[in-house]
Every structure is written in structure tokens, then in C-alpha cells.
Design a protein around this motif. Sequence first.
Motif, PDB file in Angstrom:
ATOM      1  N   ASP A   4      39.095  19.414 -11.433  1.00  0.00           N
ATOM      2  CA  ASP A   4      39.373  20.753 -10.905  1.00  0.00           C
ATOM      3  C   ASP A   4      40.152  20.611  -9.601  1.00  0.00           C
ATOM      4  O   ASP A   4      40.398  19.498  -9.144  1.00  0.00           O
ATOM      5  CB  ASP A   4      38.082  21.554 -10.741  1.00  0.00           C
ATOM      6  CG  ASP A   4      37.136  21.005  -9.678  1.00  0.00           C
ATOM      7  OD1 ASP A   4      37.602  20.419  -8.668  1.00  0.00           O
ATOM      8  OD2 ASP A   4      35.913  21.165  -9.839  1.00  0.00           O
ATOM      9  N   VAL A   5      40.547  21.726  -9.039  1.00  0.00           N
ATOM     10  CA  VAL A   5      41.420  21.659  -7.856  1.00  0.00           C
ATOM     11  C   VAL A   5      40.664  21.313  -6.587  1.00  0.00           C
ATOM     12  O   VAL A   5      41.282  21.089  -5.537  1.00  0.00           O
ATOM     13  CB  VAL A   5      42.182  22.987  -7.641  1.00  0.00           C
ATOM     14  CG1 VAL A   5      43.034  23.313  -8.857  1.00  0.00           C
ATOM     15  CG2 VAL A   5      41.227  24.139  -7.322  1.00  0.00           C
ATOM     16  N   HIS A   6      39.331  21.266  -6.655  1.00  0.00           N
ATOM     17  CA  HIS A   6      38.557  20.975  -5.445  1.00  0.00           C
ATOM     18  C   HIS A   6      38.526  19.492  -5.117  1.00  0.00           C
ATOM     19  O   HIS A   6      38.215  19.109  -3.999  1.00  0.00           O
ATOM     20  CB  HIS A   6      37.124  21.506  -5.602  1.00  0.00           C
ATOM     21  CG  HIS A   6      37.079  22.981  -5.799  1.00  0.00           C
ATOM     22  ND1 HIS A   6      36.927  23.853  -4.756  1.00  0.00           N
ATOM     23  CD2 HIS A   6      37.222  23.745  -6.902  1.00  0.00           C
ATOM     24  CE1 HIS A   6      36.950  25.093  -5.216  1.00  0.00           C
ATOM     25  NE2 HIS A   6      37.131  25.055  -6.517  1.00  0.00           N
ATOM     26  N   GLN A   7      38.782  18.670  -6.132  1.00  0.00           N
ATOM     27  CA  GLN A   7      38.758  17.227  -5.897  1.00  0.00           C
ATOM     28  C   GLN A   7      40.149  16.655  -6.130  1.00  0.00           C
ATOM     29  O   GLN A   7      40.874  17.094  -7.032  1.00  0.00           O
ATOM     30  CB  GLN A   7      37.710  16.584  -6.804  1.00  0.00           C
ATOM     31  CG  GLN A   7      36.306  17.122  -6.474  1.00  0.00           C
ATOM     32  CD  GLN A   7      35.196  16.171  -6.844  1.00  0.00           C
ATOM     33  OE1 GLN A   7      35.135  15.651  -7.941  1.00  0.00           O
ATOM     34  NE2 GLN A   7      34.300  15.929  -5.897  1.00  0.00           N
ATOM     35  N   VAL A   8      40.488  15.695  -5.311  1.00  0.00           N
ATOM     36  CA  VAL A   8      41.823  15.109  -5.394  1.00  0.00           C
ATOM     37  C   VAL A   8      41.922  14.244  -6.648  1.00  0.00           C
ATOM     38  O   VAL A   8      41.055  13.399  -6.894  1.00  0.00           O
ATOM     39  CB  VAL A   8      42.119  14.267  -4.137  1.00  0.00           C
ATOM     40  CG1 VAL A   8      43.513  13.666  -4.222  1.00  0.00           C
ATOM     41  CG2 VAL A   8      41.974  15.120  -2.879  1.00  0.00           C
ATOM     42  N   GLN A   9      42.948  14.465  -7.427  1.00  0.00           N
ATOM     43  CA  GLN A   9      43.115  13.774  -8.705  1.00  0.00           C
ATOM     44  C   GLN A   9      43.988  12.527  -8.526  1.00  0.00           C
ATOM     45  O   GLN A   9      44.978  12.555  -7.809  1.00  0.00           O
ATOM     46  CB  GLN A   9      43.800  14.719  -9.710  1.00  0.00           C
ATOM     47  CG  GLN A   9      43.088  16.054  -9.901  1.00  0.00           C
ATOM     48  CD  GLN A   9      41.683  15.912 -10.452  1.00  0.00           C
ATOM     49  OE1 GLN A   9      41.467  15.171 -11.395  1.00  0.00           O
ATOM     50  NE2 GLN A   9      40.725  16.596  -9.847  1.00  0.00           N
TER      51      GLN A   9
END
Lengths: 335, 335, 335, 335
Positions: B130-135
Motif C-alpha cells: 500500500d502507499v503507506h509503506q515504501v515499496q
Amino acid sequence: MGVPMLFLSDNAASVHPAVWDALQSADAPDSPYDGDAASAALDERFSDLFERPCAVLWVATGTAANCLALASMVQPHGAVVCHEEAHIEMDEGGAPGFYLHGAKLILAQGEGAKLSPDAIRAAIDPIRDDVHQVQPHAVSITQASEYGCCYRPEEIAAIASLARQRGLALHVDGARFANAVAFLGCTPGDAVGPADALSFGFIKNGGMSAEAIVFFDPALADVARYRRKRAGHLQSKGRFLAAQLHAMIEDDVWLDNARHANAAAQEIARACGERLMHPVEANELFVRCTAAERDTLRARGFGFYDWGADAARFVTAWNTRDEDARALAQAVAAL
Amino acid sequence: MGVPMLFLSDNAASVHPAVWDALQSADAPDSPYDGDAASAALDERFSDLFERPCAVLWVATGTAANCLALASMVQPHGAVVCHEEAHIEMDEGGAPGFYLHGAKLILAQGEGAKLSPDAIRAAIDPIRDDVHQVQPHAVSITQASEYGCCYRPEEIAAIASLARQRGLALHVDGARFANAVAFLGCTPGDAVGPADALSFGFIKNGGMSAEAIVFFDPALADVARYRRKRAGHLQSKGRFLAAQLHAMIEDDVWLDNARHANAAAQEIARACGERLMHPVEANELFVRCTAAERDTLRARGFGFYDWGADAARFVTAWNTRDEDARALAQAVAAL
Amino acid sequence: MGVPMLFLSDNAASVHPAVWDALQSADAPDSPYDGDAASAALDERFSDLFERPCAVLWVATGTAANCLALASMVQPHGAVVCHEEAHIEMDEGGAPGFYLHGAKLILAQGEGAKLSPDAIRAAIDPIRDDVHQVQPHAVSITQASEYGCCYRPEEIAAIASLARQRGLALHVDGARFANAVAFLGCTPGDAVGPADALSFGFIKNGGMSAEAIVFFDPALADVARYRRKRAGHLQSKGRFLAAQLHAMIEDDVWLDNARHANAAAQEIARACGERLMHPVEANELFVRCTAAERDTLRARGFGFYDWGADAARFVTAWNTRDEDARALAQAVAAL
Amino acid sequence: MGVPMLFLSDNAASVHPAVWDALQSADAPDSPYDGDAASAALDERFSDLFERPCAVLWVATGTAANCLALASMVQPHGAVVCHEEAHIEMDEGGAPGFYLHGAKLILAQGEGAKLSPDAIRAAIDPIRDDVHQVQPHAVSITQASEYGCCYRPEEIAAIASLARQRGLALHVDGARFANAVAFLGCTPGDAVGPADALSFGFIKNGGMSAEAIVFFDPALADVARYRRKRAGHLQSKGRFLAAQLHAMIEDDVWLDNARHANAAAQEIARACGERLMHPVEANELFVRCTAAERDTLRARGFGFYDWGADAARFVTAWNTRDEDARALAQAVAAL
């Protein structure tokens, strides 16, 4: 004709013999990065030259020198006032935006690519003092300018005085600082004035791969040391860069080289007369001439860049041969 | 004893004679930046070496090489998976954060500073999509690793396969790539595997100031060219960097130098026995020894760094003298 | 006079009753961030409005909308072509430099703060196609422009055609897009043309705190979702922003509000005659008048900003009272 | 059961009636951005609350609050020491990397997601004081922590003392600061200690879209004002954010709300006994339970998140109904 008579640029000229000697002497291992004796001796060497305390960092390019200097003065939300023809605006591939983390360049105008207090005021006075508009944090001038013009000491003093008044730091891009000093006939200290930092160029003037960032405010150098490493500009065999700087300063090689280049430029300038677009005060000539005239010159073996549709740029260097300068002068006179 | 017996680092060693010759041959003016003939010939030279099409850029430091390579693969909102002891994490002054505009390093673990598919999965599988964690956008491995260990071709293949599966690019930091190839006895192509880019180090191995970024995906090189200029790493006399790379590749200088350094390391390794913290597969030795033992060695003229409180690091180089390696081996054996 | 007759700006106007109702209806808990039903329904709502597939993200400010949209189109080493009076250049506190990681704004000129293909070409054609100069990656235009002028559909088509030809993305800053649609009398789709993304403003037009970034290319939205979170713009109670957007689109509130503001502007415009500096096509009037005349108007209870030394700017809003517009028209006529 | 019994998060809870009232009262036009009376009154309001001079900025999210605060303290080449479970590391999509221009997070460990002087020393003491390693510039702690644990005033004082000694700024992420103050029963000033800035959260505690950055060093606020605009976080109708903050402070709404949420958490905690993974000191419970047990709870109408494979997280809010908390307590007890 053999070797072409190159007036394309000083930026790819050969390396001065004194620099070669110094490089080879530096081959013996020493501490890596800037821990070697030659790097450590730079502060003192340049402090002597400028007659005031300096902290000096070597880097491999003028772009890195300019941007590391400015990054120590300008916060990411600020701006640098520079000439609209400044190298940092026109020819550094956006490096200021990278090194300054998005800070802005505020473009000012002026004859010969030189700024003046009035030009700076015209650029910054309309800026509202609020958070909606980017506020200037520094001024950057180029000595000699991108059009080969030199700031007189009193001109720099006036700019510095305005900068101080407005709380702006002052940076000098000295890619051709040696040529400016040679032209002005003053001390290096007078040619840079009360600036906070100088990008002192040596590569165009006979070096191989070393420029100096000269900080007149040591606190700025402390920041720049971290930023240099962070930018991948802290070379492990830094002694080879330091050696180049010492070799150039020793025995005034830097000044002799610049004098030679300037003299060649003057020889050509005398033949250009009304064709000159700017006074020739360093080693660059911007010369009005038609495409046909440029063809004629190229056919005679001269290498140079077009400058727009109606002019040519000639650049002399530390190793421009007297006979080549003379030949170009005659060829221009004969047009 | 005269000259100290230096095992501090290969990063400040002298420059190889073939490199000196090439530098001097490069003195004749050519086009500036990377417009010269030597720079233009690099793609072909390295394509031959790696037996597949390469686009090659020179830069002055390994930090710049690593970060420009990674910046072409990773968006600012992404991350690079690397070992927690990786040079990019530990010793580059935050350069990845600068060049990648704030992208993150995701740290993984593994023996000998080497990653494995399992280690990578352990680091990235817990990341919520998701966008909350850096991919993660890329993986970076070091060949040879920061502890002097080499990835076997099948180990790189397994990592590359996982990377491809997860849509991650693969970068190889090859500051000591030559030592890895010399150890593995395989082709350079097999030693780098199906990576997207390699930082191919030459400075520790006899060069003066030139590393190569080898792109196996030419689209990445196109981005990197702009970023190199933007980072102030496009030197105007770039021919001097290109010349160093050619000299090192010509006649396998790079490989001979690495073999020499590796052999010296093996000589010392044989004396270390149980003291070795990691297998010696390149030119670095991490050796358990007490402070008193280190004092003894230093008193006998050996230069090296402490590695924490209970160990020493010895690094051999292309120019380590056989007698020095032998002397160190004997001294360690005698402890 | 009671309540002052405000023509200062539409940016601080009251919130429309339909928006208040929607906010209160949104109070019931739903999934956080953009996981709620109202946020999820935005794509379809705007796809209907624009008659083509859209991916829509809410944000709290026009600055964030513009910069997130541009950041999805422009690499850090690139540039955006915009008008020299564009909001992104003049009034966003350097946000483009921040969000685009140092990318540059290339300034072009044009009447009424509008760009044209010729103006864009004049700005970018002199850029050498090399790494020394920053290359354009996108064009940004403002509909209605910063001087209250509207692009006709064919004008946008011509700009879009040039952009496509040059490989540039096209962004539309629609802080007052509603006013443009109301003026042009065309569909929203025709008023935005073949752009890649639109910053669709609602706050100046009766919203409280929600703007929409409308992506016509869904791949750009995927990047923008990460960047929005990374910029701290993903609000946890996002349903309150989505609700505002739905309320504004429902029953054409956005269009009715804009028509009202435009009509008020037209009423005043008719009284200004030759004083108008730009055609009045939206809800802003730039009116030549002396300092004394401005004093007169202020003494009569009208609030507005000076526009330089010789002009005033009046802005009408969705809630400008008819009698106030009439009063201002009469007052201007009486000057 | 009708309405589900939500213990998912406080971050999407309804808005408190006092906030609604304040929002509506704020509808009358006032100066845009932060020029309105309510915004201007924030410094005084919070200075009273903290019994020392404060400069206060509103922003729309905790991520923006944390990152703007840290960006005022940390240079791009520096780092922030934080817990490895800190929100800025785990759940802000890389926002610190963006706002701090690539500065690094140095991860430390500690029970209950709390840091201690020892933990900080363990993280930073191994960092060599040279340019090759990123140096810490600030410490960030979370009050209450990500695991719902509160720092006692003397714990913060000890951390602040270490920070001062090492030249590090101190930031407190107070997303649930109200819950910490309610638990500690001390003054707000004692609960934040001698920090330089506090992200004071209101949204989870009954607000709609406003958090406060409280600067105890006004010089930092001056930088943050520019950075807030540059990040697109300066809303034009800022009065609606200021109004929320005033409403929450007025009559201790913030504290009453937090007390209510904490009391509900305590009620549930008493039923959890040995299942609790961390002491319950705020409004979050981390409760060991099997997947089957979680199914049972969900079947009975309770909403909550899994916390890994073997636990659940329950969060109470300002509006958690007493009967729901009681029901959950009974259900857990009955497992």
C-alpha cells in the motif's frame, strides 16, 4: 597545416607540464580521500594567496564547485540571484536544482553577462516578503563573466554591500578567475572581493581534473565537506587533485597561463574592431560575422563555435600558439 | 624498514604504469566532456568484454557510479534492497538519499555481507502493498562483497530471478569486481549475471580516477547521462578518464592486477587459520586478533585498520609486494 | 455599510450550503484514507463528467494538486514549460522545485498569461539537445489563466498537438476551471482538451478544503498515489474531501457557482471599459486606476488588492452579492 | 447489532460536536491562508497551554506535521534517530526522505516502541565522526508510542539531556499526545519535556483535518512556514483548520476525549490479562489471540486489525461507546 588551430574552448586543452610533474610526484601512496599531506596543505596555500583565512576543497568539475558552494549558503526553500546567461542557469544540466534540493535561480540582466546592484534590485525588489514567493538567499556572479568581462573590485564591493544589506551570501563562479586576475592586474583577494566562497577554476587553465572551492567562511566549508562526500565527489586518491592545485599555484603557473591566454585574445581582438560584441577582458571573443565569413575561417583551418546565427566565439587557452593567434587575427582582419 | 608495509586499503594505492602511459597519450586535445574518441569507444570495448551490448559511462568515484546507476532504476518514492553492511548504506555519506531524491534503503542480512533470495524475501515480504509503506524498486548486491566474499554465478542468477519476479531492477556494486572475476575464474559476464547495471571499479585496482558504470539496459544509460551532468560528474577533459579504462582493459591489466592482489591475500589467509572471520575470496582479510596482537603487528611495520575491538582488516592491492605479504603471513602465524 | 464588499479573492470565500450538507453526511465512520465509499466513487463520477476514463485523487490545495500532477510527468532532471506569470512559478513558494526534486520551470510569454504553440517553441527551440541544458518534459497551462483569460478548445488542441510532437506531457492548472467552462459554454472535456492531467479547483468555487487531480492517463495516477502519501497529503478522514467533490459536481453546483461569479465579473467589466488590462472571461478583473481612485473605492467600502502601482484586481466569487457587484460597477463608472 | 463495534482505528472516527460548531462559526470570510484571526491566535492559545512561548502552525496530517517539524531541524546530509517501529519509519510512505531531502532515519530499539538514552547511544555511538557516515542531527520519539506506551517526564528529560549533549534536536510525534497527557496526569508541558517541537495530534481525537505543529523554538517555526507553503500545505481557507484547534483546546475537549478513549481501553485491558503484549497506557491494545479467537470476536460484531499472525490490535476512540467497550471486554474474557 597539420594540427588544427583550435579556438573552440579552453575546457579540453592539454595539461600543463608542471601539473604532469606534480601528478607523478603524487603517485607514492598517502592517506586516502583528503587525508593526504597535499590536501591538508591547501588551506594554508590559498590563505597565503588570498591574504585571508581560507578553507579549500578540491572537486573535479566547475559544476560541482559552484553547486557545493551554493548548497552551503542556500536553503532548499530559497533562491540564488544570478545573471540570465550564468553558467549555473544555462550549462549545468540543472545541477543547482539537484544540489540545492529544488531551490530556485532568480534571473537578472546586465551587459556582458555582469550583474550590478541595480540589476539585482530589479530582480528581487518585486518579490513579496511572504511564503508564497521564493526568497533570495544568495547572489552568484561570474568572474570573468560568461561573455569574458571582468568585474572591477569596486563593482564587486558594491554588489557585496547590497548582498550584506539584504542578508544574502555572495558566491563567485571563477571558472576563468585566473584570466580575470591577469586582466585586472590586482591581487586575487581584490578580484574576488568580500565574497563568501569562490569556485576557483584550474582545469581550463592547464589543470587536468581539479578545481578549488575556496571558502572565506570556514563554517560553510564544514557543511560542504559532508555534501562533497554525499555527492560522490570525494575521490579516494584525492592527492592527485591536491597536487594539481599546488602545481598551478606554485611559481604563479596559474597567472602566467592566464596572461598568455589573455594576450592571445588581445591580439585577435585588435583585429576584430567593430565586430566585437563585448569588450575582450579575458580569453573569450564574441565576434560578429556571417555564415559565409565563418566558412572562410574554417576553410583556413580555424576551429571555433558558432554563436547564434550571426557570430562566432573564439576562446584562447594557456597553450594557444602565438602564430595561431596571429594567423587568426590576420584572417579576421582580411574578412 | 623504509617504506611501511601497507595493508590499510587498496583505495589509495599507486597508479599502474599502463594507466600513466595512457594518461599521457591522452594529452592531445580532443572534444570535451565525453565527445572524445576514447569515450566513444567504451561501449564497444565493454560489450566485447561482457559479450553482450553495454552502454558505459565513466565517473570519478564508486559512490557516484553506484548512485547514478541506482538513480536510473529507482523512483524517488521507492527503495533499494541491500545488505545492512553494504557500502551504499555504511560508507557513502548518504549519497543514495541524495541521488535517489529520498528513496530508502531496505536493509537485509546475510553471511559475509552477501544477500540471498531468502534474505531479500525476509526483508520485503513484510512490506504491505500500500502507499503507506515504501515499496522496493531494485536490489543492489556487491561483488565481491564488503567482507571479501564472492557470489557464484548461480547465486546471482537466483537473486536475479527473484528480482525479475518481483519487478525489481538489479544493480551490482563492483568496486572490487575484478577481484571477484579473478577468484571465480569465470567470464566477467558470468560474474555479473543478468544484472541491469554494474559499477565496475578500477581505482582500487590500479586506476587513478575512473570507474565505469556498465549498463546492460541502454535505456537506463540515457537517463544516467543527464543525471551524471546534473551531478557535476561530466568532466570536461573526460578523455583522461576514458583512457584509464581502456588501459585497464587492454591486455587484461585489470585481471592481472586483481589476481596479484588475490594471491597476496591467499598467502596471508593461509597463515590466519581459525582467525578468519570470513572466507577470503578477494583481497580483503578480516582477522580476529587482540589489541595487543595488533600492537605487535604495527610495531613490526604493518599498516592496517582495526575492525572493531577484536579484529583487524588487511587489504592487499595490485602492487602489494610479495615479500610484504609473506612477511605479514609470517608475523600473523607467529602471534 | 455593515459587511464589507469583498473583491479581494475567491480563495477565502464561504463554503457552499451543499458542501456543508455533504460534510455532515460524511461524519459516519468509514474506512480511513481513501478507502471510503465516497473516495472510491470519484473515478466514475469524473469519468461521467469528462466523458472519458479518469482516475481522480483529492488533495487539500491547488499547489499540491499541480505539483503532484507534474511530479508524475516530469523526471527530476527535466523541466516544465509554463507562462512566466503562471501560479506554479509565481505563487507556490517553490513547490514545483520540491515536488519535482529540482526540475526546472522554463518560462514562456504570451498575452493574458496564456501560452501558444509559438510561445512554447520560442522557449524550447533554443535549448540544445544535450545533457548540458535542461530538457522540457511537460507543458503546464492555466485554464482560466492567471489573468482571467480562457483557452478556446482549438487553442488547447494546438498546444497539445505540439506537446505530443515534442514528447511533452500536458498539464492543466484548473484552479478556476469551472469559471472557464462557464465562460466557454462547452463541455468540461472540451475545456481541458487532450491533457494528461487537470488540477480541478473547487475551493475558490464554494468548497472548503478539497481539490481534485483528474488523471486522464491512469498510469500517472498510480505514481501520484504514492507521491500524495509521501507528501503528507493523504488525509485519514479523506471521506470529508471526497464528499466535498461529490457535492460540487452533483446538480452542477460547480457550474452554477462559476456562472454566478462570472456574471458578477461581467457586470463590473461593463463599467470598466478602457480601464481593463485583459479581456474579462472568468471572475477576475485587472483594472487600471490611480492610487487616488483606489482610495476612493476603498473609502466606499470595497475591498480589493492593488495590482502594481497603477491598477487594481477585483475578484468575484460564487457568493458575491448582486448588489455588491452593481455597486462596484457604479463606483468604477463614477471615477 | 446495527452499527458495528469498531475498534479498527481512531483515525477515521467521527468529528466532535464542538469541532462542527467551530467549523460553522468559521464560515464568515476572513483573510486567506493563515492571515485570519483564528490562526493568529494559536500561538497565544498554545503558549498558555504549555506555559512557555510557542509558535504554532496547523497542517492537515500527522505525516506533514512530523516531517515539517523534522525538516526544520535536520539538514539534508544528516539523520534522525527514531525507533525502528516509529510511524515516520513504518507508515509515512517515505515522507521523511522527501521532506528532509534524503536525510536518513537511524533506527534504534526499545521495549514498547520507546527509546531510551541507552538505545540512542547504541544506535549512534558506532557512527564514525567522518564524512563517510551520515551523522545524526535530531532524535524523534512518539508520545504515546506506536505501542501505546507513554514516556514519563523523567524519561523524556533523560533523552533530552543526551540530545543536548550530542547537539541533537528533539522532536516529539504526538499523534496521540492527548492520550499520553491523560494517562500521565501531568501538564502538557511535562508530557512533552524540553523538546524543540511537538506534532500535536487532534484528528484521531475528534478533529476533522487539523493537527498542530508546536515549536518551542520560534526560529524553527520561521523555516517551517516557508516549508509548509512549499509542500502545498498552506490551505487558503486556513481558518477552518485553526477553528478546529481552538475548539479542541477550549474547555479541555482534547483532554476529555482522550480520557474517555483511555478509560475504554482500560476497561478492555482488564479483561485481557496475560494476553497483553504491552502495558496499556493510552488507547491502543495489542492482544495475543489466535486466528480462531479473532474469528469469534469478528463474528460477534467487533471490528479490529490483525497484528501479525498471533495478535489483534484494538483501538478505542473519543466516541467509543461504553457498552461497546464493555461488550468487547466480556467477549475477550470469554475466549
